[in-house]
Design an enzyme around this catalytic site. Structure first.
Site, PDB file in Angstrom:
ATOM      1  N   LYS A 128     -21.303 -71.866-108.897  1.00  0.00           N
ATOM      2  CA  LYS A 128     -20.996 -70.897-107.836  1.00  0.00           C
ATOM      3  C   LYS A 128     -19.938 -71.518-106.925  1.00  0.00           C
ATOM      4  CE  LYS A 128     -25.450 -68.748-108.620  1.00  0.00           C
ATOM      5  NZ  LYS A 128     -26.764 -68.347-108.110  1.00  0.00           N
ATOM      6  N   ASP A 176     -32.880 -74.744-102.075  1.00  0.00           N
ATOM      7  CA  ASP A 176     -32.163 -74.215-103.235  1.00  0.00           C
ATOM      8  C   ASP A 176     -30.773 -73.828-102.725  1.00  0.00           C
ATOM      9  OD1 ASP A 176     -31.018 -72.843-105.284  1.00  0.00           O
ATOM     10  OD2 ASP A 176     -32.719 -71.504-105.647  1.00  0.00           O
ATOM     11  N   ARG A 224     -21.140 -73.432-115.836  1.00  0.00           N
ATOM     12  CA  ARG A 224     -22.485 -72.883-115.665  1.00  0.00           C
ATOM     13  C   ARG A 224     -23.497 -73.996-115.872  1.00  0.00           C
ATOM     14  NH1 ARG A 224     -21.302 -67.981-115.044  1.00  0.00           N
ATOM     15  NH2 ARG A 224     -23.370 -67.527-114.252  1.00  0.00           N
ATOM     16  N   THR A 250     -27.154 -74.649-108.524  1.00  0.00           N
ATOM     17  CA  THR A 250     -26.321 -74.344-109.687  1.00  0.00           C
ATOM     18  C   THR A 250     -24.985 -75.045-109.477  1.00  0.00           C
ATOM     19  OG1 THR A 250     -25.556 -72.355-108.567  1.00  0.00           O
ATOM     20  CG2 THR A 250     -27.347 -72.083-110.141  1.00  0.00           C
ATOM     21  N   TYR A 275     -26.695 -84.117-129.941  1.00  0.00           N
ATOM     22  CA  TYR A 275     -28.067 -84.101-129.412  1.00  0.00           C
ATOM     23  C   TYR A 275     -28.305 -85.352-128.600  1.00  0.00           C
ATOM     24  CZ  TYR A 275     -31.159 -80.295-130.396  1.00  0.00           C
ATOM     25  OH  TYR A 275     -31.788 -79.096-130.327  1.00  0.00           O
ATOM     26  N   GLU A 298     -31.366 -85.883-126.325  1.00  0.00           N
ATOM     27  CA  GLU A 298     -32.616 -85.812-125.564  1.00  0.00           C
ATOM     28  C   GLU A 298     -32.928 -87.175-124.953  1.00  0.00           C
ATOM     29  OE1 GLU A 298     -35.076 -84.313-128.660  1.00  0.00           O
ATOM     30  OE2 GLU A 298     -34.996 -82.269-127.902  1.00  0.00           O
TER      31      GLU A 298
HETATM   32  C1  LIG Z   1     -27.948 -68.100-108.736  1.00  0.00           C
HETATM   33  C2  LIG Z   1     -29.194 -68.649-108.183  1.00  0.00           C
HETATM   34  C3  LIG Z   1     -30.185 -69.207-109.006  1.00  0.00           C
HETATM   35  C4  LIG Z   1     -30.209 -69.059-110.508  1.00  0.00           C
HETATM   36  O1  LIG Z   1     -29.133 -69.460-111.196  1.00  0.00           O
HETATM   37  P1  LIG Z   1     -28.863 -69.001-112.712  1.00  0.00           P
HETATM   38  O2  LIG Z   1     -27.862 -69.998-113.145  1.00  0.00           O
HETATM   39  O3  LIG Z   1     -28.380 -67.614-112.649  1.00  0.00           O
HETATM   40  O4  LIG Z   1     -30.156 -69.119-113.464  1.00  0.00           O
HETATM   41  C5  LIG Z   1     -31.255 -69.818-108.386  1.00  0.00           C
HETATM   42  N1  LIG Z   1     -31.367 -69.856-107.057  1.00  0.00           N
HETATM   43  C6  LIG Z   1     -30.464 -69.289-106.237  1.00  0.00           C
HETATM   44  C7  LIG Z   1     -30.652 -69.358-104.771  1.00  0.00           C
HETATM   45  C8  LIG Z   1     -29.351 -68.663-106.771  1.00  0.00           C
HETATM   46  O5  LIG Z   1     -28.478 -68.078-105.952  1.00  0.00           O
END
Ligand SMILES: *Cc1c(COP(=O)(O)O)cnc(C)c1O
Length: 426
Positions: free
Chosen positions: A234, A204, A240, A231, A57, A59
């Site tokens: 990807k 984003d 993740r 994220t 933990y 935090e």
């Molecule tokens: C994949 C994605 C997210 C969310 O990601 P998760 O890990 O699935 O919650 C947010 N914004 C964009 C543009 C994404 O492609």
């Protein structure tokens, strides 16, 4: 395939889960992963993600925690932060977001008050659920309004319309970024419009973070964006998770930290912070630039094949890692049918709405696919052209078992020639 994970304790203790992990290893290794938001991480990233940090933990933030015993968590989190800032050329990073969706919620709360207006990309034109889709909780808290592409066949954003909307609705935040859009954005236009109306700018970059980190795509911070969320799992090829980057505003960075913890989350997942740090280090290597460039070359090679078969692509092609193809309009095969038949021959991708889709979300007109995972596997343009040809052939012969079985076999042998790597450089 990549070296099978050592699982002696799982095997002895829990056969159902053991068998499922082995099954998934085999599925990943013998099929083509074309979902543009997926990738294969290194064995080192998997190791850190399975490490004893899961027990801890922590935090708070490095040097300021609510629990004892933080000498090693502080180390890994600071390393992850420093590497993230180097990778994206910014001053502040919060590496604790558990995933992409909570990362965006935290970012909104760092910048906005309930009821504030956000101008984001229309979801049917490529935006993401977390950009204010009516089914999400945040859509009840903030007022999301949308801009669109001027012409889905070229993919250009209608920046004049964006500006008009900004002048009319006075958003506090202008949001760029997408999960189903294949063209480069004009970041300077976003920043200019935001300045004109006194809004902050957020990118984003969840889908294209690896391309930005690998310098194969423009970095929104170079154009003055205030904040970038992404994220890590990807195209960036990490575990993740999510993170929030702030270009230079210290006050904003403090608000981001508060918004992540205690605003939204409890204890961070330190095993995944360790894995993020490893992935960032991999992405800082010169070889990662080659990877990012190859991802784009491969996507362009696949787009050429689709073009040669006169299959309509939203945006008319691609500048990044993904393609959105109107298979219903071009071939009379629905998105769901396409996803199903391609899955049968071990090409995994997803059905997707296209701009102004005449069909329904559960069976839309399009499919979305991309190259981050197959590029990690070592595919170059030649293999990618072959994959695209197989996709088209499968779709055109979806009821012909002989054709589909032959393609399934060809895919199996191609996969054997390109095992999933455990590491990306010596
Ligand atoms: C994949 C994605 C997210 C969310 O990601 P998760 O890990 O699935 O919650 C947010 N914004 C964009 C543009 C994404 O492609």
């Amino acid at each position: 395939m990549s070296t099978p994970q050592q699982l002696p304790f799982t095997q002895a203790q829990d056969d159902a889960i053991y068998q499922a992990i082995r099954g998934e290893e085999e599925r990943q290794s013998e099929g083509l992963e074309l979902i543009p938001s997926e990738n294969y991480v290194s064995a080192a990233v998997r190791e850190a993600g399975g490490s004893v940090f899961t027990n801890k933990y922590s935090e708070g933030y490095p040097g300021k925690r609510y629990y004892g015993g933080q000498q090693f968590t502080d180390q890994i989190e600071q390393i992850a932060i420093d590497r993230a800032c180097e990778l994206f050329d910014c001053k502040y990073a919060n590496v604790q977001p558990l995933s992409g969706a909570p990362m965006n919620v935290a970012a909104y709360f760092a910048m906005l008050e309930p009821g504030d207006t956000v101008l984001g990309m229309d979801l049917s034109h490529g935006g993401h659920l977390t950009h204010g889709h009516p089914v999400t909780h945040i859509a009840k808290i903030f007022n999301f309004i949308r801009y669109k592409m001027a012409d889905p066949d070229t993919g250009a954003i209608d920046y004049d319309h964006l500006r008009e909307m900004a002048l009319e609705h006075k958003p506090k935040l202008i949001l760029a970024g997408f999960s189903a859009y294949s063209r480069e954005l004009d970041y300077k236009k976003f920043v200019d419009i935001a300045k004109e109306v006194g809004a902050l700018t957020m990118m984003d970059a969840a889908h294209i973070a690896g391309l930005i980190a690998g310098k194969a795509a423009k970095n929104p911070f170079d154009y003055g964006f205030d904040i970038m969320t992404t994220t890590t799992h990807k195209s960036l090829r990490g575990p993740r998770g999510g993170m929030i980057l702030v270009r230079e505003d210290e006050e904003l960075a403090k608000k981001v930290n508060k918004a992540v913890f205690p605003g939204l989350q409890g204890g961070p997942h330190m095993h995944l912070v360790a894995a993020k740090a490893i992935a960032f280090n991999e992405a800082l290597r010169p070889e990662f630039k080659d990877y990012a460039e190859q991802v784009i070359k491969n996507a362009k090679a696949m787009a050429e094949v689709f073009r040669s078969h006169n299959i309509r692509m939203i945006g008319g092609g691609t500048d990044n890692h993904l393609i959105l193809a109107d298979v219903y309009g071009s071939l009379g095969v629905t998105g769901q049918e396409a996803e199903d038949v391609l899955d049968e021959v071990a090409m995994t991708l997803n059905k997707n709405m296209i701009a102004d889709d005449p069909r329904k979300p559960m069976d839309p007109s399009g499919i979305r696919f991309g190259t981050p995972a197959i590029t990690t596997r070592g595919f170059k343009e030649e293999e990618c052209r072959q994959v695209a040809e197989w996709m088209v052939e499968t779709l055109k012969n979806k009821d012909d078992k002989t054709v589909c079985e032959r393609i399934r076999e060809d895919i199996r042998s191609l996969c054997q020639k390109f095992p999933i790597p455990d590491q990306f450089f010596e």
